[in-house]
Design a protein around this motif. Structure first.
Motif, short mmCIF file in Angstrom:
data_model
loop_
_atom_site.label_atom_id
_atom_site.label_comp_id
_atom_site.label_asym_id
_atom_site.label_seq_id
_atom_site.Cartn_x
_atom_site.Cartn_y
_atom_site.Cartn_z
N ALA A 195 32.14 5.61 19.90
CA ALA A 195 30.77 5.62 20.41
C ALA A 195 30.24 7.06 20.32
O ALA A 195 31.03 8.01 20.35
CB ALA A 195 30.73 5.13 21.85
N PRO A 196 28.92 7.19 20.19
CA PRO A 196 27.90 6.13 20.18
C PRO A 196 27.93 5.34 18.88
O PRO A 196 28.29 5.86 17.83
CB PRO A 196 26.59 6.91 20.33
N ALA A 197 27.53 4.08 19.01
CA ALA A 197 27.51 3.19 17.85
C ALA A 197 26.63 1.99 18.15
O ALA A 197 26.52 1.56 19.30
CB ALA A 197 28.93 2.73 17.51
N ALA A 198 26.00 1.47 17.09
CA ALA A 198 25.20 0.25 17.23
C ALA A 198 26.12 -0.92 17.53
O ALA A 198 27.25 -0.99 17.04
CB ALA A 198 24.41 -0.01 15.95
N LEU A 199 25.65 -1.85 18.37
CA LEU A 199 26.41 -3.04 18.73
C LEU A 199 25.75 -4.28 18.14
O LEU A 199 24.51 -4.38 18.12
CB LEU A 199 26.49 -3.19 20.25
N THR A 200 26.56 -5.20 17.67
CA THR A 200 26.04 -6.43 17.10
C THR A 200 26.67 -7.64 17.77
O THR A 200 27.81 -7.57 18.27
CB THR A 200 26.29 -6.51 15.58
N LEU A 201 25.93 -8.72 17.79
CA LEU A 201 26.41 -10.00 18.29
C LEU A 201 26.06 -11.04 17.24
O LEU A 201 24.88 -11.23 16.92
CB LEU A 201 25.76 -10.36 19.63
N GLU A 202 27.09 -11.67 16.68
CA GLU A 202 26.90 -12.66 15.61
C GLU A 202 26.06 -12.08 14.47
O GLU A 202 25.17 -12.73 13.93
CB GLU A 202 26.25 -13.93 16.16
N GLY A 203 26.34 -10.82 14.14
CA GLY A 203 25.70 -10.17 13.01
C GLY A 203 24.33 -9.57 13.30
O GLY A 203 23.75 -8.90 12.44
N LYS A 204 23.81 -9.76 14.51
CA LYS A 204 22.49 -9.24 14.86
C LYS A 204 22.64 -8.04 15.78
O LYS A 204 23.41 -8.08 16.74
CB LYS A 204 21.68 -10.33 15.57
N ARG A 205 21.90 -6.98 15.49
CA ARG A 205 21.97 -5.80 16.35
C ARG A 205 21.37 -6.12 17.71
O ARG A 205 20.25 -6.62 17.81
CB ARG A 205 21.24 -4.62 15.73
N VAL A 206 22.13 -5.79 18.77
CA VAL A 206 21.68 -6.13 20.12
C VAL A 206 21.68 -4.93 21.06
O VAL A 206 21.33 -5.06 22.23
CB VAL A 206 22.55 -7.25 20.72
N GLY A 207 22.08 -3.75 20.59
CA GLY A 207 22.10 -2.60 21.47
C GLY A 207 22.93 -1.47 20.93
O GLY A 207 23.21 -1.40 19.73
N GLU A 208 23.36 -0.59 21.86
CA GLU A 208 24.11 0.59 21.47
C GLU A 208 25.17 0.92 22.51
O GLU A 208 24.89 0.94 23.71
CB GLU A 208 23.18 1.79 21.31
N ALA A 209 26.38 1.16 22.03
CA ALA A 209 27.44 1.69 22.89
C ALA A 209 27.16 3.17 23.11
O ALA A 209 27.04 3.93 22.15
CB ALA A 209 28.80 1.49 22.24
N LYS A 210 27.04 3.59 24.35
CA LYS A 210 26.68 4.97 24.67
C LYS A 210 27.90 5.88 24.75
O LYS A 210 27.88 7.00 24.27
CB LYS A 210 25.90 5.03 25.98
N ARG A 211 28.95 5.41 25.42
CA ARG A 211 30.18 6.20 25.50
C ARG A 211 31.35 5.28 25.79
O ARG A 211 31.20 4.21 26.38
CB ARG A 211 30.10 7.31 26.54
N LEU A 212 32.52 5.72 25.36
CA LEU A 212 33.78 5.02 25.60
C LEU A 212 34.76 6.03 26.17
O LEU A 212 34.74 7.20 25.79
CB LEU A 212 34.33 4.42 24.31
#
Length: 261
Positions: A195-212
């Motif tokens: 992270a940071p990285a774009a997040l997807t659900l079933e191939g669709k972008r749905v948000g962003e991981a801010k930190r891990l």
């Protein structure tokens, strides 16, 4: 149980405090009017320490601080760096008769939520524990919220509507009472990523991981995702796979005792 885990359990139970060096004094004849036109809080209502956001013209968060009344003006304890906050404020000083003075003071953030300004930091919890503490409690760092609307990261309570003009006020007025499409959530890693990285659900972008962050409970993180993404959904991004969880994490109630199951 090791020392850091013991201190983490102590902080999660509301005991102890963190100390952050560097406080900015804003003073001068125009201190009130200048700050009133910059931050999201109405200074006329200020009676004690209060969080304040500094937005850009799109209503997105640039900086944040804890604001304290002071006999000479106002004290601002940055949530990020002193340099970043000072740079943000100086960008808007034109003819204003204000002075920004960096003071060798500390923002003391107690684990029970109280904040104060102190001259010393003796007895503070280790600074390296703070990112883990905030993660488990679901409290974002400045780096987690920069570029986001206050509503999207659960900080709308730091916006005073009806206070008059300030930077970003027009966008806040347009969105008053309206639901924004994003919210802050937790991530529990099923497969580790970055992270940071774009997040997807079933191939669709749905948000962003801010930190891990690696924690005693595995790899956990914070993300901003669309509201239609339900708790329990599995999202992917940055080479990892995660389960969306509500905040704060259940581990925020950890007492230092590990389950035997």
């Amino acid at each position: 149980m090791g020392r850091m885990e013991r201190l983490l359990a102590q902080a999660l139970s509301g005991e102890g405090f963190f100390a952050f060096p560097g406080v900015l004094l804003l003073r001068g004849p125009d201190a009130f009017s200048f700050l009133q036109g910059q931050g999201t809080r109405d200074l006329r209502r200020l009676s004690g320490p209060s969080g304040v956001l500094f937005l850009n013209h799109k209503g997105q968060i640039e900086e944040a601080a804890t604001l304290f009344p002071h006999p000479e003006g106002f004290l601002l304890a940055p949530w990020g760096s002193l340099e970043g906050l000072e740079r943000r404020l100086r960008r808007y000083i034109v003819f204003d008769q204000v002075e920004l003075v960096a003071l060798p003071l500390f923002r003391l953030l107690h684990a029970d939520g109280r904040e104060e300004v102190g001259e010393r930091a003796e007895g503070a919890l280790p600074a390296e524990l703070y990112p883990l503490y905030t993660l488990l409690k679901g409290l974002p760092l400045l780096s987690d919220i920069q570029g986001e609307l206050p509503q999207s990261v659960g900080l709308l309570h730091l916006v005073d509507y009806g206070k008059g003009c300030y930077v970003g006020q027009e966008i806040m007025a347009r969105t008053e009472g309206k639901e924004v499409p994003y919210r802050l959530v937790g991530l529990r890693a099923l497969e580790g990523g970055e992270a940071p990285a774009a997040l997807t659900l079933e191939g669709k972008r749905v948000g962003e991981a801010k930190r891990l962050l690696e924690t005693p409970f595995g790899l956990l993180g914070l993300a901003v995702v669309r509201k239609e993404v339900p708790v329990g959904a599995e999202v992917e991004g940055g080479g990892g796979r995660y389960r969306v969880e509500a905040l704060p994490f259940k581990e925020a109630a950890w007492s230092g005792q590990r389950s035997s199951g």
